[in-house]
Write a protein that holds these residues in place. Structure first.
Motif, PDB file in Angstrom:
ATOM      1  N   ALA A   1      60.712  -9.597 147.633  1.00 34.38           N
ATOM      2  CA  ALA A   1      61.866 -10.102 148.378  1.00 34.38           C
ATOM      3  C   ALA A   1      61.802 -11.621 148.461  1.00 34.38           C
ATOM      4  CB  ALA A   1      61.856  -9.507 149.783  1.00 34.38           C
ATOM      5  N   PRO A   2      62.950 -12.281 148.340  1.00 34.09           N
ATOM      6  CA  PRO A   2      62.972 -13.737 148.499  1.00 34.09           C
ATOM      7  C   PRO A   2      62.448 -14.131 149.880  1.00 34.09           C
ATOM      8  CG  PRO A   2      65.047 -12.949 147.592  1.00 34.09           C
ATOM      9  CD  PRO A   2      64.270 -11.745 148.009  1.00 34.09           C
ATOM     10  N   ALA A   3      61.616 -15.134 149.929  1.00 36.43           N
ATOM     11  CA  ALA A   3      60.945 -15.541 151.171  1.00 36.43           C
ATOM     12  C   ALA A   3      61.934 -15.979 152.244  1.00 36.43           C
ATOM     13  CB  ALA A   3      59.952 -16.663 150.875  1.00 36.43           C
ATOM     14  N   HIS A   4      63.093 -16.481 151.857  1.00 28.08           N
ATOM     15  CA  HIS A   4      64.047 -16.984 152.848  1.00 28.08           C
ATOM     16  C   HIS A   4      64.899 -15.888 153.493  1.00 28.08           C
ATOM     17  CE1 HIS A   4      66.445 -16.824 149.185  1.00 28.08           C
ATOM     18  NE2 HIS A   4      67.521 -16.805 149.956  1.00 28.08           N
ATOM     19  N   LEU A   5      64.725 -14.626 153.070  1.00 25.23           N
ATOM     20  CA  LEU A   5      65.500 -13.531 153.664  1.00 25.23           C
ATOM     21  C   LEU A   5      64.611 -12.663 154.543  1.00 25.23           C
ATOM     22  CD1 LEU A   5      67.695 -12.290 150.660  1.00 25.23           C
ATOM     23  CD2 LEU A   5      68.383 -13.734 152.585  1.00 25.23           C
ATOM     24  N   SER A   6      65.081 -12.367 155.742  1.00 24.76           N
ATOM     25  CA  SER A   6      64.344 -11.468 156.637  1.00 24.76           C
ATOM     26  C   SER A   6      64.678 -10.024 156.272  1.00 24.76           C
ATOM     27  CB  SER A   6      64.741 -11.735 158.091  1.00 24.76           C
ATOM     28  OG  SER A   6      66.094 -11.331 158.297  1.00 24.76           O
ATOM     29  N   ALA A   7      63.922  -9.098 156.800  1.00 30.19           N
ATOM     30  CA  ALA A   7      64.195  -7.668 156.581  1.00 30.19           C
ATOM     31  C   ALA A   7      65.589  -7.316 157.100  1.00 30.19           C
ATOM     32  CB  ALA A   7      63.133  -6.819 157.270  1.00 30.19           C
ATOM     33  N   GLU A   8      65.961  -7.888 158.242  1.00 28.75           N
ATOM     34  CA  GLU A   8      67.277  -7.613 158.826  1.00 28.75           C
ATOM     35  C   GLU A   8      68.403  -8.101 157.905  1.00 28.75           C
ATOM     36  OE1 GLU A   8      64.744  -9.114 160.544  1.00 28.75           O
ATOM     37  OE2 GLU A   8      64.211  -7.371 161.752  1.00 28.75           O
TER      38      GLU A   8
END
Length: 117
Positions: free
Chosen positions: A89-96
């Motif tokens: 997952a891209p580091a700038h995106l949260s799970a939410e």
């Protein structure tokens, strides 16, 4: 008849071409158009051409604007698909944020029923 539609044609011998055509007949199964040189017949449900197996691809659109909007939509989808092929997952995106993207992309038939309280 006399309405105008937008036709996109491609075959193995030439580059794709497009332009306005005149609708000459609308039937239950076929829509017939005239492109200035010949009549062409399109399926009234899929708007694909009745090519008779000659290797020609063509599609009929209600207008050039709708065709161009679909081209932009498909190009944006392709860019999104390429971005989604990261192994992690891209580091700038949260799970939410990722879960919200999934819900946004979920087809209406796959969507979870809404709970009314």
């Amino acid at each position: 008849m006399g309405d105008t539609a937008f036709m996109v044609v491609a075959d193995s011998r030439s580059s794709p071409r497009s332009g306005d055509v005149s609708v000459t007949k609308i039937g239950r199964r076929w829509i017939t158009v005239f492109d200035g040189r010949q009549e062409r017949r399109f399926d009234s449900e899929t708007f694909g051409i009745d090519a008779g197996g000659n290797g020609c691809w063509a599609h009929l659109w209600p207008s050039k604007a709708l065709y161009e909007a679909e081209v932009r939509r498909q190009a944006a989808w392709w860019r999104l698909r390429c971005l989604a092929e990261y192994k992690t997952a891209p580091a700038h995106l949260s799970a939410e944020q990722i879960e919200r993207l999934i819900e946004t992309l979920r087809a209406p038939s796959e969507a979870q029923p809404t709970r009314h309280e």
